[in-house]
Design a protein around this motif. Sequence first.
Motif, mmCIF file in Angstrom:
data_model
loop_
_atom_site.group_PDB
_atom_site.id
_atom_site.type_symbol
_atom_site.label_atom_id
_atom_site.label_comp_id
_atom_site.label_asym_id
_atom_site.label_seq_id
_atom_site.Cartn_x
_atom_site.Cartn_y
_atom_site.Cartn_z
ATOM 1 N N LEU A 32 0.812 -1.218 0.000
ATOM 2 C CA LEU A 32 0.000 0.000 0.000
ATOM 3 C C LEU A 32 0.845 1.267 0.000
ATOM 4 O O LEU A 32 0.316 2.347 -0.230
ATOM 5 N N GLY A 33 2.138 1.152 0.252
ATOM 6 C CA GLY A 33 2.999 2.326 0.361
ATOM 7 C C GLY A 33 2.844 2.968 1.727
ATOM 8 O O GLY A 33 2.478 2.320 2.708
ATOM 9 N N ASP A 34 3.102 4.255 1.804
ATOM 10 C CA ASP A 34 2.930 4.988 3.066
ATOM 11 C C ASP A 34 1.451 5.113 3.366
ATOM 12 O O ASP A 34 0.652 5.450 2.480
ATOM 13 N N LEU A 35 1.079 4.874 4.614
ATOM 14 C CA LEU A 35 -0.330 4.972 4.984
ATOM 15 C C LEU A 35 -0.761 6.427 5.063
ATOM 16 O O LEU A 35 -0.088 7.262 5.670
ATOM 17 N N VAL A 36 -1.888 6.711 4.430
ATOM 18 C CA VAL A 36 -2.439 8.061 4.370
ATOM 19 C C VAL A 36 -3.641 8.192 5.298
ATOM 20 O O VAL A 36 -3.781 9.170 6.027
ATOM 21 N N SER A 72 -2.621 -2.465 15.768
ATOM 22 C CA SER A 72 -2.014 -3.598 15.068
ATOM 23 C C SER A 72 -1.315 -3.190 13.774
ATOM 24 O O SER A 72 -0.537 -3.971 13.230
ATOM 25 N N LEU A 73 -1.598 -2.000 13.287
ATOM 26 C CA LEU A 73 -0.971 -1.534 12.052
ATOM 27 C C LEU A 73 0.428 -1.011 12.337
ATOM 28 O O LEU A 73 0.658 -0.385 13.372
ATOM 29 N N PRO A 74 1.365 -1.251 11.429
ATOM 30 C CA PRO A 74 2.733 -0.768 11.666
ATOM 31 C C PRO A 74 2.794 0.754 11.724
ATOM 32 O O PRO A 74 2.128 1.440 10.952
ATOM 33 N N GLY A 75 3.575 1.250 12.676
ATOM 34 C CA GLY A 75 3.789 2.695 12.790
ATOM 35 C C GLY A 75 2.613 3.467 13.327
ATOM 36 O O GLY A 75 2.570 4.678 13.236
ATOM 37 N N ASN A 76 1.635 2.800 13.890
ATOM 38 C CA ASN A 76 0.463 3.500 14.392
ATOM 39 C C ASN A 76 0.231 3.254 15.874
ATOM 40 O O ASN A 76 -0.865 2.933 16.294
ATOM 41 N N GLU A 77 1.282 3.384 16.675
ATOM 42 C CA GLU A 77 1.108 3.323 18.116
ATOM 43 C C GLU A 77 0.218 4.504 18.494
ATOM 44 O O GLU A 77 0.436 5.619 18.049
ATOM 45 N N ILE A 78 -0.778 4.255 19.289
ATOM 46 C CA ILE A 78 -1.742 5.327 19.557
ATOM 47 C C ILE A 78 -1.768 5.764 21.010
ATOM 48 O O ILE A 78 -2.618 6.539 21.401
ATOM 49 N N SER A 79 -0.825 5.302 21.809
ATOM 50 C CA SER A 79 -0.870 5.614 23.231
ATOM 51 C C SER A 79 -0.764 7.107 23.518
ATOM 52 O O SER A 79 -1.389 7.601 24.441
ATOM 53 N N ASP A 80 0.024 7.843 22.733
ATOM 54 C CA ASP A 80 0.174 9.283 23.003
ATOM 55 C C ASP A 80 -0.549 10.143 21.973
ATOM 56 O O ASP A 80 -0.266 11.321 21.827
ATOM 57 N N LEU A 81 -1.475 9.560 21.262
ATOM 58 C CA LEU A 81 -2.230 10.266 20.235
ATOM 59 C C LEU A 81 -3.432 10.967 20.855
ATOM 60 O O LEU A 81 -4.101 10.413 21.722
ATOM 61 N N SER A 82 -3.698 12.170 20.422
ATOM 62 C CA SER A 82 -4.908 12.849 20.898
ATOM 63 C C SER A 82 -6.014 12.644 19.868
ATOM 64 O O SER A 82 -5.772 12.621 18.667
ATOM 65 N N GLU A 98 -4.708 11.641 14.346
ATOM 66 C CA GLU A 98 -3.657 11.609 13.332
ATOM 67 C C GLU A 98 -2.367 11.152 13.985
ATOM 68 O O GLU A 98 -2.061 11.518 15.108
ATOM 69 N N ARG A 99 -1.645 10.292 13.276
ATOM 70 C CA ARG A 99 -0.385 9.771 13.805
ATOM 71 C C ARG A 99 0.611 9.631 12.662
ATOM 72 O O ARG A 99 0.320 8.952 11.681
ATOM 73 N N ASN A 100 1.739 10.274 12.780
ATOM 74 C CA ASN A 100 2.805 10.185 11.778
ATOM 75 C C ASN A 100 2.297 10.429 10.363
ATOM 76 O O ASN A 100 2.657 9.720 9.431
ATOM 77 N N GLY A 101 1.423 11.404 10.201
ATOM 78 C CA GLY A 101 0.903 11.745 8.882
ATOM 79 C C GLY A 101 -0.246 10.875 8.409
ATOM 80 O O GLY A 101 -0.762 11.068 7.314
ATOM 81 N N THR A 102 -0.665 9.912 9.221
ATOM 82 C CA THR A 102 -1.783 9.043 8.859
ATOM 83 C C THR A 102 -3.028 9.494 9.606
ATOM 84 O O THR A 102 -3.034 9.571 10.829
ATOM 85 N N GLN A 103 -4.079 9.789 8.851
ATOM 86 C CA GLN A 103 -5.343 10.177 9.451
ATOM 87 C C GLN A 103 -6.078 8.912 9.898
ATOM 88 O O GLN A 103 -6.182 7.941 9.139
ATOM 89 N N LEU A 104 -6.577 8.902 11.125
ATOM 90 C CA LEU A 104 -7.319 7.772 11.681
ATOM 91 C C LEU A 104 -8.749 8.218 11.955
ATOM 92 O O LEU A 104 -8.964 9.215 12.651
#
Length: 141
Positions: A32-36, A72-82, A98-104
């Motif tokens: 998928l490339g970089d997650l958006v 469970s997704l790589p690079g999406n640790e959400i513990s410190d996400l607002s 949002e985490r590392n440029g990925t909108q959740l």
Amino acid sequence: MGQLSRQRLILLKHQFPCQREFQKLLKRIGRLGDLVQVTYRACSAGAAGRSDAERRDVLLEILPHPFSLFCSLPGNEISDLSWNVIRFSCDELTVAGERNGTQLLILISLKGRPTCNELTVVGTHGTAHVDLFHGFYIIES
């Protein structure tokens, strides 16, 4: 009668990250490339006939599921996400982060039909759709 004491550790485990098709997606997620954007969407009929407070409770009972998938997704640790609650009524819950440029995004509806439980993962090279009810996924490139 004596009291029996046992030390136990209880862990809460959500089933969706363990589903076979989600695990297959994780093995191929690099395609998928970089997650958006990652969107979890659930439309449930499980609160029909319930009071407003009970319907809100159903929304909140569903809420941990997307967090377990996001973690469970790589690079999406959400513990410190607002997180921002966009909408919270007795029938709808919309939450964004949002985490590392990925909108959740989390979209939960008790009114939307047909019922569904799905995850969409959008990347710079493709998009994956995971149907968590029926246990399948597809990747569009």
